[in-house]
Design an enzyme around this catalytic site. Sequence first.
Site, PDB file in Angstrom:
ATOM      1  N   SER A   1      32.869  31.375  42.284  1.00 55.49           N
ATOM      2  CA  SER A   1      33.970  30.578  41.772  1.00 55.49           C
ATOM      3  C   SER A   1      33.717  29.111  42.089  1.00 55.49           C
ATOM      4  CB  SER A   1      35.287  31.097  42.336  1.00 55.49           C
ATOM      5  OG  SER A   1      36.381  30.669  41.577  1.00 55.49           O
TER       6      SER A   1
ATOM      7  N   HIS B   1      37.001  38.664  37.718  1.00 55.74           N
ATOM      8  CA  HIS B   1      36.547  37.609  38.621  1.00 55.74           C
ATOM      9  C   HIS B   1      36.055  38.206  39.930  1.00 55.74           C
ATOM     10  CE1 HIS B   1      36.147  33.462  39.698  1.00 55.74           C
ATOM     11  NE2 HIS B   1      36.934  33.564  40.751  1.00 55.74           N
TER      12      HIS B   1
ATOM     13  N   ASP C   1      36.909  38.383  33.261  1.00 61.01           N
ATOM     14  CA  ASP C   1      37.299  37.339  34.200  1.00 61.01           C
ATOM     15  C   ASP C   1      38.322  36.409  33.548  1.00 61.01           C
ATOM     16  OD1 ASP C   1      37.501  35.210  35.974  1.00 61.01           O
ATOM     17  OD2 ASP C   1      35.366  35.219  36.457  1.00 61.01           O
TER      18      ASP C   1
END
Length: 693
Positions: free
Chosen positions: A514, A633, A601
């Site tokens: 991320s 995610h 995601d």
Amino acid sequence: MDFNMLRQERPNRASRVTVLTAAILGAGILLSALPVLGAEPGPVQAASLVPRDALFASPTYSELQISPDGKQLAFLHPLNGVLNVWVAPLDDLKAATPVTRFDTRPPDGFQWSADGRYILVVKDVGGEEHSQLWVANLEKRTVTNMTADPAVQTKIVKVSKRRPGEILVGMNIRDRRYRDIYRIDLATGQRTEVFRNERNYIDVVADPDFNIRLVVRGNVDGSSTYLRLDPAGPSEVMTIPLASLRNSRILSLDSKGKLLMFDSRTSDKANLVSVDLGTGKQTMLAAAGRADIVDPLFDEASGALIATREDPLVSEWTVRSEGVRAEFAALEAAAAGPFKIVDQTADNARWLLLETVPNRPDRYSWWNRNDRTLVPLLSTRPDLDQQVLARRIPVIIASRDGLTLPSYLTLPTNTKLGADGMPETPVPMVLLVHGGPWLRDDLAFDPQHAWLADRGYAVLSVNFRASGGFGSDFMAKGDRKWSETMHDDLLDGVQWAIDKGVTAKDRVAAMGLSYGGYSTLVSLSFTPDTFQCGVDLAGPSNLVRQVAAMPDWWTWQRPQFINRVGDPTTPEGAADLMRRSPIARVDAISKPLLVTNGANDPRIFPSQSEEIVDALKARRKPVTYAFYPDEGHVYAKDATNISFAAIAEHFLSKCLGGPAEPFGDDLVGSRVELKTGAQFVPGLERALDDMAK
């Protein structure tokens, strides 16, 4: 962006410990085949490499919770390879039985109902974060999806002893952006709307009788205003500014109208306070010391505050009641390391601890308050107890502009150390960057650190400016500083490691999920001479598109991103975001890059990965892209996590020279699709061929 993909247990830790900087630097199914519970670990057996499947499979035991009557324990434990909720008598875990039977993805979280008759589970379908509410009836042995709509996101708002057979939930049925509030009868599943959110509030606060007492309005400057619902209309109680938003939050509201909350509105660090809704009077219950208060401990019977926990580098408890000071001293002396008190029995006679154990996985233990004895209960990962694991050590790194950066270093297993506790000879290093960016790293057992250190790499995790837990000012220093001073902090961490002899300037890789994935892309595009390669797990490559495109249910956070990252709706803001986007500097990338993303995601859309992968391919740069069509995610499936760890391990082996466990069948069972670049990872093409057979 606040998640980790290669799954980590991240329990908070607690103990007042001196900072170290050198060498100390289904029903009827039983658990009878599992390791003996409560036994001390046996002799550690050396092995050439710790198996990946032991490191990246789900933890054997996690999320232990005591039932309201104090007679049972609920916890997550694998069933047919998937984490499920199990329940056992409090002192007989071998008699545990599963109460859920999910066969594809594990729960995102669970809790007991107020009367202990039900287990409330939230779980999405395929990683898209549309959380469904599943209710397990322990008496009838049934599990029912009370949401029953994969497009709807459900949040548990309130569980109360005053309404034991019901719960309050928020659901975005009517408007995908905002939640209306419903009361659900747990026995029948009947759902009754109790609050229609026509003014688009971003949250509500209910009292123990299920009355909605407060609503929360999101403001364009990123702040949140709390409004009391009076007969004459909403009236403002308080506004939490953007600078305080991440470390100020309401913990509870009692029947007398007293709020309990973490609050940094009038201070840098988050204190523990109470607020009277009727008068607005605020009472300080506990002032923070060196970091935000993150855990309060109350006596269940009397409600008296016992202690609070904060984590400036090594987690520490501050005693708030003189009557337990001697007991806490005994507890800290008995504990294996920093600990968190995760639960307590109804009579407050026993505390359930989660301890950080040096060179071992975390473990659960009982603290018996009457005789002040600590009794180990079980390891979170018994299969790793016999392995040689490296130890994470806390270190303090100074930034170039004078900030203190709490950080964590893991050195390779069996590394020869000098008198200063650092390697006699520099070793390759992986800079492992956390996500968020408003999360943090801590001392909890981390399978990524253990894995990389076992493969011969030093691992450094830096809590760069903008990380959470260290006060509002430290976080605010990262506002609109992506790729700039936030990245400088990471570079300062790398230089610190070089100066200490941990590594050398041509032997460093970057890796992260991320924001950590974004940081990896920044490392290779903004500072290509510092890093030899990078592993990007769902990192945004284009900040203009990232801030502009959000799922409907996440749009309430857009003002925070606009004010803390940048505004794509103005020409100046869009230009600034693009200036800090790795895609704008793709020509500078020359080192090998491994990228992964999940099809579902909702936070970092796959198009973010595809854009930079396609640009690198067009320029004939070495890039490998592993795509997972059944993940979001957070990679939730064991097969996914193990398969990507195998790919990353061989990628890093080629880049930094560490050993790699053969692929074996570690790709089998996953649905990985290699979109491009398999030829850049040794052995991957053959492993994919074997997977297809």
